[in-house]
Design an enzyme around this catalytic site. Structure first.
Site, PDB file in Angstrom:
ATOM      1  N   GLY A 118       0.772  -1.229   0.000  1.00 18.61           N
ATOM      2  CA  GLY A 118       0.000   0.000   0.000  1.00 18.61           C
ATOM      3  C   GLY A 118       0.807   1.285   0.000  1.00 18.61           C
ATOM      4  CG  ASP A 161      -1.682  -6.995  -4.516  1.00 20.69           C
ATOM      5  OD1 ASP A 161      -0.726  -6.261  -4.862  1.00 20.69           O
ATOM      6  OD2 ASP A 161      -1.554  -8.213  -4.322  1.00 20.69           O
ATOM      7  CG  ASP A 172       5.302  -1.911  -7.558  1.00 18.90           C
ATOM      8  OD1 ASP A 172       6.254  -1.966  -8.353  1.00 18.90           O
ATOM      9  OD2 ASP A 172       5.445  -1.941  -6.327  1.00 18.90           O
ATOM     10  CD1 TRP A 198       4.643   2.760  -4.759  1.00 19.73           C
ATOM     11  CD2 TRP A 198       3.792   2.466  -6.798  1.00 19.73           C
ATOM     12  NE1 TRP A 198       5.685   2.523  -5.604  1.00 19.73           N
ATOM     13  CE2 TRP A 198       5.196   2.335  -6.866  1.00 19.73           C
ATOM     14  CE3 TRP A 198       3.038   2.312  -7.955  1.00 19.73           C
ATOM     15  CZ2 TRP A 198       5.864   2.065  -8.062  1.00 19.73           C
ATOM     16  CZ3 TRP A 198       3.701   2.028  -9.148  1.00 19.73           C
ATOM     17  CH2 TRP A 198       5.099   1.911  -9.201  1.00 19.73           C
ATOM     18  CE  LYS A 228       7.808  -4.447  -9.533  1.00 15.71           C
ATOM     19  NZ  LYS A 228       7.985  -4.582  -8.067  1.00 15.71           N
ATOM     20  CG  ASP A 243      -5.415 -13.370 -10.825  1.00 15.91           C
ATOM     21  OD1 ASP A 243      -4.915 -12.477 -11.542  1.00 15.91           O
ATOM     22  OD2 ASP A 243      -5.027 -14.554 -10.852  1.00 15.91           O
TER      23      ASP A 243
END
EC number: 2.1.1.166
Length: 224
Positions: free
Chosen positions: A64, A97, A138, A66, A178, A113
């Site tokens: 968490g 997430d 990320d 970000w 990323k 997911d």
């Protein structure tokens, strides 16, 4: 026995680096859950991505950090010396997430997911017909150590973030994702250049020297 000794040495070395890490210390001081906040901070300060009033989607958000950084940027008054942001949230932050995440005040969190269609539908419902100003990814797969398999997993997650941005982001919006140097890197840079008007590659100072991670930032969608 040798492998166990080697493993314990590696673990001790990692722990020593972690404890003495400037960004780990700073994160504790300023109330961030992870040093990753400073990666986004540098990207944001370089490009001026996050502004009050925006709709920001944070993919792969756990733990968490970000979302915490975005939350502080969207407050009329930013906390100093650590702690939560001060004042009402001016904007919308939706975090997602596959793992659970401790609540961040004002942030909508969805656990699921991202590769599953019903999770994407939940995310779309929370967006309430609006398009995102900024998409953050990320997301990273569990790496197997087999280069070809890992490259495919990394590429798949970034492709999903790209597809989401193309379908759910404002034309003038931005995607931060990323990526890792390796077999998937050049194809992903190519995909970003095909998708965005401007592409920046940034390796923030908070990224560990040993890490192969880099962040690709796509600015402004090309018509498709």
């Amino acid at each position: 026995m040798k492998s166990q000794t080697k493993s314990s040495k590696v673990n001790r070395a990692w722990l020593n680096d972690h404890v003495n890490d400037t960004y780990v210390k700073l994160a504790k001081l300023e109330g961030y859950r992870a040093r990753a906040a400073y990666k986004l901070k540098e990207i944001d300060e370089t490009l001026g991505l996050i502004k009050p009033g925006q709709l920001v989607v944070d993919l792969g958000s756990t733990p968490g950090a970000w979302s915490q950084y975005v939350r502080r940027k969207m407050s009329p008054k930013t906390a100093t010396g650590g702690g939560a942001a001060v004042g009402a949230l001016n904007g919308t932050i939706i975090a997602l997430d596959i793992l659970p995440m401790e609540p961040v005040e004002g942030v909508v969190f969805l656990q699921g997911d991202f590769r599953e269609s019903d999770v994407l539908l939940q995310l779309e419902a929370e967006m309430k017909g609006r398009q995102a100003d900024l998409v953050l990814s990320d997301m990273a797969p569990n790496l197997s150590g087999i280069d070809s398999a890992d490259a495919a997993r990394i590429e798949n997650l970034v492709e999903l973030a790209l597809e989401f941005a193309q379908n759910h982001m404002k034309p003038e919006g931005a995607l931060v994702a990323k990526v890792f140097h390796g077999a998937s890197y050049d194809p992903l840079v190519k995909r970003f250049k095909e998708t965005f008007l401007l592409v920046k590659r940034i390796k923030p100072k908070a990224s560990r020297d040993k890490s192969s991670e880099t962040f690709l930032v796509g600015l402004g969608l090309k018509p498709h």
